[in-house]
Design a protein around this motif. Structure first.
Motif, short mmCIF file in Angstrom:
data_model
loop_
_atom_site.label_atom_id
_atom_site.label_comp_id
_atom_site.label_asym_id
_atom_site.label_seq_id
_atom_site.Cartn_x
_atom_site.Cartn_y
_atom_site.Cartn_z
N ALA A 140 -6.20 6.24 6.93
CA ALA A 140 -8.30 6.54 6.57
C ALA A 140 -8.20 8.28 6.72
O ALA A 140 -8.72 8.58 5.71
N ARG A 141 -7.73 8.47 7.91
CA ARG A 141 -8.59 10.03 7.86
C ARG A 141 -7.55 10.74 6.78
O ARG A 141 -8.27 11.99 6.04
N TRP A 142 -6.33 10.54 5.94
CA TRP A 142 -5.29 11.29 5.14
C TRP A 142 -6.15 10.11 3.58
O TRP A 142 -6.44 11.29 2.74
N ALA A 143 -6.67 9.64 3.54
CA ALA A 143 -7.30 9.46 2.15
C ALA A 143 -9.01 9.58 2.15
O ALA A 143 -8.95 10.75 0.88
N LEU A 144 -9.38 10.31 3.24
CA LEU A 144 -10.32 11.05 2.99
C LEU A 144 -10.30 12.24 2.95
O LEU A 144 -10.88 13.65 2.05
N ALA A 145 -8.81 13.21 3.30
CA ALA A 145 -8.46 14.19 3.23
C ALA A 145 -8.44 14.50 1.58
O ALA A 145 -8.65 15.67 1.54
N ALA A 146 -7.73 13.47 1.39
CA ALA A 146 -7.14 13.30 0.14
C ALA A 146 -8.62 13.44 -0.91
O ALA A 146 -9.22 13.88 -2.21
N ALA A 147 -9.84 12.21 -0.94
CA ALA A 147 -10.70 12.97 -1.25
C ALA A 147 -11.15 13.76 -1.78
O ALA A 147 -11.99 14.21 -2.63
N GLU A 148 -11.38 14.63 -0.44
CA GLU A 148 -11.82 16.14 -0.82
C GLU A 148 -11.13 16.46 -1.76
O GLU A 148 -11.81 17.58 -1.85
N GLN A 149 -9.73 16.12 -2.29
CA GLN A 149 -9.05 17.60 -3.29
C GLN A 149 -9.29 16.75 -4.21
O GLN A 149 -8.31 17.21 -4.91
N GLY A 150 -9.98 15.55 -4.58
CA GLY A 150 -10.36 14.95 -5.62
C GLY A 150 -8.86 14.08 -6.14
O GLY A 150 -9.19 14.12 -6.74
N LYS A 151 -8.18 13.64 -4.34
CA LYS A 151 -7.42 13.48 -5.55
C LYS A 151 -6.59 12.03 -4.54
O LYS A 151 -6.26 11.19 -3.91
N PHE A 152 -7.90 10.97 -4.28
CA PHE A 152 -8.06 9.96 -4.02
C PHE A 152 -7.15 9.06 -4.23
O PHE A 152 -6.64 8.28 -3.32
N ARG A 153 -7.46 8.87 -5.19
CA ARG A 153 -6.69 7.20 -5.81
C ARG A 153 -5.37 7.75 -6.18
O ARG A 153 -4.73 6.32 -5.32
N ALA A 154 -5.35 8.39 -6.13
CA ALA A 154 -3.43 8.64 -6.12
C ALA A 154 -3.14 8.28 -5.24
O ALA A 154 -1.94 7.95 -4.90
N PHE A 155 -4.01 8.99 -4.14
CA PHE A 155 -3.39 8.93 -2.16
C PHE A 155 -2.82 7.13 -1.74
O PHE A 155 -2.04 6.76 -1.26
N HIS A 156 -4.14 6.81 -2.32
CA HIS A 156 -4.79 5.54 -2.24
C HIS A 156 -3.75 4.17 -2.53
O HIS A 156 -2.82 3.73 -1.86
N GLU A 157 -3.02 4.52 -3.57
CA GLU A 157 -2.27 3.72 -4.69
C GLU A 157 -0.50 3.28 -3.98
O GLU A 157 -0.16 2.79 -4.03
N ALA A 158 -0.78 4.83 -3.84
CA ALA A 158 0.75 5.61 -3.20
C ALA A 158 0.74 4.66 -2.21
O ALA A 158 2.31 4.34 -1.48
N LEU A 159 -0.10 4.71 -1.13
CA LEU A 159 -0.28 4.61 0.51
C LEU A 159 -0.20 2.83 0.30
O LEU A 159 0.98 2.55 1.04
N TYR A 160 -0.87 2.40 -0.25
CA TYR A 160 -0.68 0.74 0.02
C TYR A 160 0.72 0.33 -1.39
O TYR A 160 1.11 -0.32 -0.52
N ALA A 161 1.73 0.75 -1.90
CA ALA A 161 2.86 0.70 -2.49
C ALA A 161 4.21 0.64 -1.73
O ALA A 161 4.44 -0.11 -1.72
N ALA A 162 3.33 1.51 -0.85
CA ALA A 162 4.00 2.13 0.14
C ALA A 162 4.00 0.21 1.44
O ALA A 162 5.53 0.20 2.02
N GLY A 163 3.26 -0.25 1.64
CA GLY A 163 3.52 -1.11 2.38
C GLY A 163 3.08 -1.19 3.87
O GLY A 163 2.18 -2.33 4.59
N SER A 164 3.36 -0.11 4.29
CA SER A 164 2.28 -0.05 5.25
C SER A 164 2.09 1.32 6.18
O SER A 164 2.82 2.65 4.93
N PRO A 165 1.01 1.35 6.71
CA PRO A 165 0.20 3.25 6.73
C PRO A 165 1.01 3.55 7.78
O PRO A 165 0.57 4.10 8.65
N SER A 166 2.88 3.51 7.52
CA SER A 166 3.47 4.62 9.12
C SER A 166 3.43 5.97 8.28
O SER A 166 2.93 6.20 7.26
N ASN A 167 3.82 6.80 8.91
CA ASN A 167 3.54 8.12 9.38
C ASN A 167 4.71 8.76 7.76
O ASN A 167 4.17 9.99 7.19
N GLU A 168 5.47 8.10 7.98
CA GLU A 168 6.24 8.72 6.85
C GLU A 168 6.16 8.00 6.07
O GLU A 168 6.11 8.60 4.91
#
Length: 242
Positions: A140-168
């Motif tokens: 969630a913290r990284w998603a908000l950081a992405a939002a500050e850069q105007g790249k929320f949705r790209a990060f959001h979709e990429a992380l959900y596509a990974a299957g789990s929010p691991s560090n990797e």
């Protein structure tokens, strides 16, 4: 099945004990229990009373939560930085409280994407609501950081596509979204990001949210996974003022 029957019987005995204790407070508990075992015909009435009471409590809690939506609607519908999609000036706002470790949230993503594609009058506001563990909070913290850069949705979709929010997975999603990781790492630990997550949890408590996904659509509170039709129906009701 045996466990289910035992649970139902236990609930029925408890409810009946409570009912008889209210009617005859002077009776000792063992006497009440013995009476119930001798007269099981009172159990259905007790279960009906118990169900009615629980329904009344649930309805009151939902009414209170809905009242809370009205009180906090402006805050609920205001996105953090760029954590939104669709029409920024849409006539109906769909607020999604999500957790990156939530399978039901992931299952709702195609419905959100289809709604954005088909309804040009909808604005989606994403609220980070990490409730499923430490990994969810970091994501969630990284998603908000992405939002500050105007790249929320790209990060959001990429992380959900990974299957789990691991560090990797977070590192990979950040790279795929094209985040400036130096800026992102500063934002992840910032007071602004921390404050947003705390505020979202407070909103969730005020709105009696028990999990994710939860939704506020046109000022109405909804719970659970939603497909496109479920979201579209809620948007239509919002437009109709219902």
């Amino acid at each position: 099945m045996a466990l289910l029957l035992a649970a139902l019987l236990g609930a029925a005995l408890f409810a009946a004990t409570q009912l008889l204790a209210q009617r005859s407070p002077a009776l000792p508990g063992e006497t009440i229990r013995a009476y119930l075992l001798e007269h099981p015909e009172v159990l259905p009435e007790a279960m009906e009373r118990l169900q009615a009471r629980e329904n009344e409590r649930a309805q009151k809690a939902q009414a209170d939560a809905q009242k809370g939506v009205g009180q906090h609607r402006a805050a609920v519908e205001k996105p953090y930085a760029g954590a939104f999609a669709g029409n920024p000036k849409g006539d109906v706002t769909v607020v999604a409280f999500l957790d990156y470790a939530c399978g039901y949230c992931r299952a709702s993503l195609p419905g959100i994407a289809e709604l954005i594609a088909k309804d040009p009058g909808v604005r989606i506001v994403y609220r980070e609501y990490p409730v499923l563990g430490p990994e969810s909070v970091v994501a969630a913290r990284w998603a908000l950081a992405a939002a500050e850069q105007g790249k929320f949705r790209a990060f959001h979709e990429a992380l959900y596509a990974a299957g789990s929010p691991s560090n990797e997975a977070i590192v990979a999603a950040a790279a795929k979204a094209g985040l400036d990781t130096t800026l992102a790492q500063k934002a992840v630990g910032s007071r602004a990001v921390e404050g947003e997550i705390v505020a979202n949890h407070k909103l969730g408590e005020q709105l009696a949210m028990t999990g994710t996904p939860s939704w506020v659509i046109g000022g109405k509170l909804l719970y659970g996974a939603r497909d496109y039709q479920g979201l579209a129906d809620a948007v239509a009701l919002a437009r109709a003022g219902k």
